[in-house]
Enzyme design. Structure first.
Site, PDB file in Angstrom:
ATOM      1  N   ASP A 108       0.854  -1.190   0.000  1.00  0.00           N
ATOM      2  CA  ASP A 108       0.000   0.000   0.000  1.00  0.00           C
ATOM      3  C   ASP A 108       0.890   1.239   0.000  1.00  0.00           C
ATOM      4  OD1 ASP A 108      -2.402  -1.380   0.132  1.00  0.00           O
ATOM      5  OD2 ASP A 108      -2.657  -1.119   2.293  1.00  0.00           O
ATOM      6  N   ARG A 158      -1.314  -0.711  -8.606  1.00  0.00           N
ATOM      7  CA  ARG A 158      -2.688  -0.321  -8.263  1.00  0.00           C
ATOM      8  C   ARG A 158      -2.721   1.206  -8.326  1.00  0.00           C
ATOM      9  NH1 ARG A 158      -3.819  -0.929  -2.278  1.00  0.00           N
ATOM     10  NH2 ARG A 158      -4.315  -3.104  -2.654  1.00  0.00           N
TER      11      ARG A 158
HETATM   12  P1  FDA Z   1     -14.341   9.319  -4.123  1.00  0.00           P
HETATM   13  O1  FDA Z   1     -14.534   8.936  -2.698  1.00  0.00           O
HETATM   14  O2  FDA Z   1     -13.455  10.476  -4.470  1.00  0.00           O
HETATM   15  O3  FDA Z   1     -15.771   9.532  -4.746  1.00  0.00           O
HETATM   16  C1  FDA Z   1     -15.939  10.173  -5.996  1.00  0.00           C
HETATM   17  C2  FDA Z   1     -17.268   9.824  -6.617  1.00  0.00           C
HETATM   18  O4  FDA Z   1     -17.391   8.401  -6.745  1.00  0.00           O
HETATM   19  C3  FDA Z   1     -18.467  10.222  -5.829  1.00  0.00           C
HETATM   20  O5  FDA Z   1     -18.789  11.564  -5.985  1.00  0.00           O
HETATM   21  C4  FDA Z   1     -19.522   9.292  -6.438  1.00  0.00           C
HETATM   22  O6  FDA Z   1     -19.885   9.741  -7.698  1.00  0.00           O
HETATM   23  C5  FDA Z   1     -18.726   8.013  -6.611  1.00  0.00           C
HETATM   24  N1  FDA Z   1     -18.882   7.127  -5.445  1.00  0.00           N
HETATM   25  C6  FDA Z   1     -17.966   6.942  -4.479  1.00  0.00           C
HETATM   26  N2  FDA Z   1     -18.424   6.090  -3.549  1.00  0.00           N
HETATM   27  C7  FDA Z   1     -19.655   5.745  -3.945  1.00  0.00           C
HETATM   28  C8  FDA Z   1     -20.634   4.896  -3.409  1.00  0.00           C
HETATM   29  N3  FDA Z   1     -20.433   4.241  -2.254  1.00  0.00           N
HETATM   30  N4  FDA Z   1     -21.789   4.755  -4.073  1.00  0.00           N
HETATM   31  C9  FDA Z   1     -22.011   5.422  -5.229  1.00  0.00           C
HETATM   32  N5  FDA Z   1     -21.120   6.275  -5.785  1.00  0.00           N
HETATM   33  C10 FDA Z   1     -19.972   6.402  -5.159  1.00  0.00           C
HETATM   34  N6  FDA Z   1      -5.198   5.285  -1.031  1.00  0.00           N
HETATM   35  C11 FDA Z   1      -3.896   5.467  -0.726  1.00  0.00           C
HETATM   36  O7  FDA Z   1      -3.456   6.596  -0.505  1.00  0.00           O
HETATM   37  N7  FDA Z   1      -3.048   4.388  -0.669  1.00  0.00           N
HETATM   38  C12 FDA Z   1      -3.476   3.125  -0.934  1.00  0.00           C
HETATM   39  O8  FDA Z   1      -2.675   2.182  -0.875  1.00  0.00           O
HETATM   40  C13 FDA Z   1      -4.846   2.944  -1.261  1.00  0.00           C
HETATM   41  N8  FDA Z   1      -5.346   1.695  -1.528  1.00  0.00           N
HETATM   42  C14 FDA Z   1      -6.639   1.584  -1.994  1.00  0.00           C
HETATM   43  C15 FDA Z   1      -7.124   0.344  -2.392  1.00  0.00           C
HETATM   44  C16 FDA Z   1      -8.388   0.230  -2.946  1.00  0.00           C
HETATM   45  C17 FDA Z   1      -8.882  -1.101  -3.386  1.00  0.00           C
HETATM   46  C18 FDA Z   1      -9.210   1.391  -3.097  1.00  0.00           C
HETATM   47  C19 FDA Z   1     -10.563   1.334  -3.723  1.00  0.00           C
HETATM   48  C20 FDA Z   1      -8.754   2.613  -2.658  1.00  0.00           C
HETATM   49  C21 FDA Z   1      -7.488   2.718  -2.090  1.00  0.00           C
HETATM   50  N9  FDA Z   1      -7.018   3.943  -1.624  1.00  0.00           N
HETATM   51  C22 FDA Z   1      -5.695   4.064  -1.294  1.00  0.00           C
HETATM   52  C23 FDA Z   1      -7.974   5.063  -1.395  1.00  0.00           C
HETATM   53  C24 FDA Z   1      -8.038   6.018  -2.564  1.00  0.00           C
HETATM   54  O9  FDA Z   1      -6.837   6.711  -2.694  1.00  0.00           O
HETATM   55  C25 FDA Z   1      -9.175   7.031  -2.362  1.00  0.00           C
HETATM   56  O10 FDA Z   1      -8.918   7.795  -1.213  1.00  0.00           O
HETATM   57  C26 FDA Z   1     -10.549   6.417  -2.218  1.00  0.00           C
HETATM   58  O11 FDA Z   1     -10.734   5.315  -3.065  1.00  0.00           O
HETATM   59  C27 FDA Z   1     -11.647   7.460  -2.548  1.00  0.00           C
HETATM   60  O12 FDA Z   1     -11.564   7.885  -3.878  1.00  0.00           O
HETATM   61  P2  FDA Z   1     -12.518   7.278  -5.031  1.00  0.00           P
HETATM   62  O13 FDA Z   1     -11.847   7.509  -6.316  1.00  0.00           O
HETATM   63  O14 FDA Z   1     -12.837   5.870  -4.703  1.00  0.00           O
HETATM   64  O15 FDA Z   1     -13.863   8.063  -4.999  1.00  0.00           O
END
Ligand code: FDA
Length: 281
Positions: A108, A158
């Protein structure tokens, strides 16, 4: 504290490795893969770092053969901030067990003060092991260069947005710019990377990945989507039904507070989801 523990259950599979494996079994029944993570970070005591690496090895041995033995670990829990050499050897011990058990270990990525060192440790391990992958955070200004290096070396990446609060000198601050950076890195990895993992719940990024892969003739078997346990559960099944690989990050353990806090901080809706759960919605 009890109420908090209850709320965290939305995002954390349980306290015991068996809880995580149970969650992995349920996912496998739906055609969804898992990566297991024993929660813990910022370990400053050698004995605790050794316990963390023993727990990771135990987990690799505990996961039954019909589920992929895929785990995620944080270098700061393996003693990165105590001594680089100690962390390297501690992690190599886990990779040895992963090799014996046919497992895969993802490092990670944490806050930017650890980025360079984590990539350095990864590079050293990668010379000795091919069952290790890294995480790159699209928000960081340095990431396009890191993506190029990973592509050139055939590293398994990733890609995520980045969960840690970073200053403007280090990372993009605006969500539109972060999405744009994510898309650009994802395109490069899809076209030239080694089985990249597109880790986001963001529908616009999921759709963009699907469209880009289709347009460039990248088969669904050449990449995977990753999402976090407890978030967008219905979407996992839809993607699997459409022929995509989906892996869910399954955290477990008692040290869940920093992880839980990051989930609540990154999206107001996650707080609502937790509250709805609490009141039986
Ligand atoms: P974000 O939370 O920014 O949401 C953006 C949009 O996505 C929302 O406005 C909505 O449209 C949609 N959405 C999100 N959640 C939803 C829901 N539950 N239902 C419907 N729509 C939804 N970070 C890090 O710094 N180091 C790491 O090693 C990792 N590892 C990691 C592994 C995995 C498998 C994941 C998924 C994430 C990580 N992360 C991480 C976290 C990552 O950096 C990030 O902070 C989060 O995933 C949040 O960003 P998102 O792009 O997922 O959507």
């Amino acid at each position: 504290m009890k109420a908090l523990t209850f709320l965290a259950r939305r995002f954390v599979a349980g306290t015991d490795p068996k809880d995580a494996v149970w969650a992995g079994e349920r996912l496998a029944e739906r055609g969804i893969k898992a990566t297991f993570d024993k929660l813990g970070e910022d370990v400053l005591d050698r004995a605790a770092a050794l316990r963390a690496s023993e727990a990771a090895k135990e987990l690799l041995r505990l996961v039954p053969g019909h589920i992929e033995r895929n785990i995620s670990i944080k270098m700061s829990s393996m003693g990165q901030e105590i001594s680089r050499e100690f962390c390297l050897e501690n992690t190599a011990g886990i990779l040895d067990v992963a090799r014996e058990t046919g497992g895969f270990v993802r490092l990670d990525m944490e806050g930017s003060r650890l980025t360079q060192d984590t990539i350095g440790i990864f590079r050293e391990l990668r010379e000795r092991y091919d069952n290790v992958g890294l995480v790159l955070q699209a928000a960081l200004h340095r990431t396009p260069t890191d993506v190029e290096e990973a592509v050139a070396r055939g590293d398994r990446v990733r890609l995520c947005k980045g969960a840690y609060r970073e200053p403007p000198e280090v990372a993009l601050q605006d969500m539109a710019a972060i999405r744009e950076a994510f898309r650009s890195c994802a395109h490069r990895l899809l076209e030239a990377g080694n089985y990249p993992a597109i880790a986001s719940h963001d529908e616009s990024l999921i759709r963009d990945t699907i469209e880009h892969a289709r347009a460039r003739g990248v088969e669904a078997s050449r990449f995977e989507f990753q999402m976090l346990y407890g978030l967008r559960r219905r979407r996992w099944g839809e993607l699997v039904a459409a022929g995509y690989n989906v892996r869910v990050y399954v955290p477990y353990g008692t040290h869940w507070l920093p992880y839980f806090y990051r989930r609540l901080r990154e999206r107001k809706e996650n707080v609502l989801v937790v509250l709805k759960n609490l009141f039986g919605g």
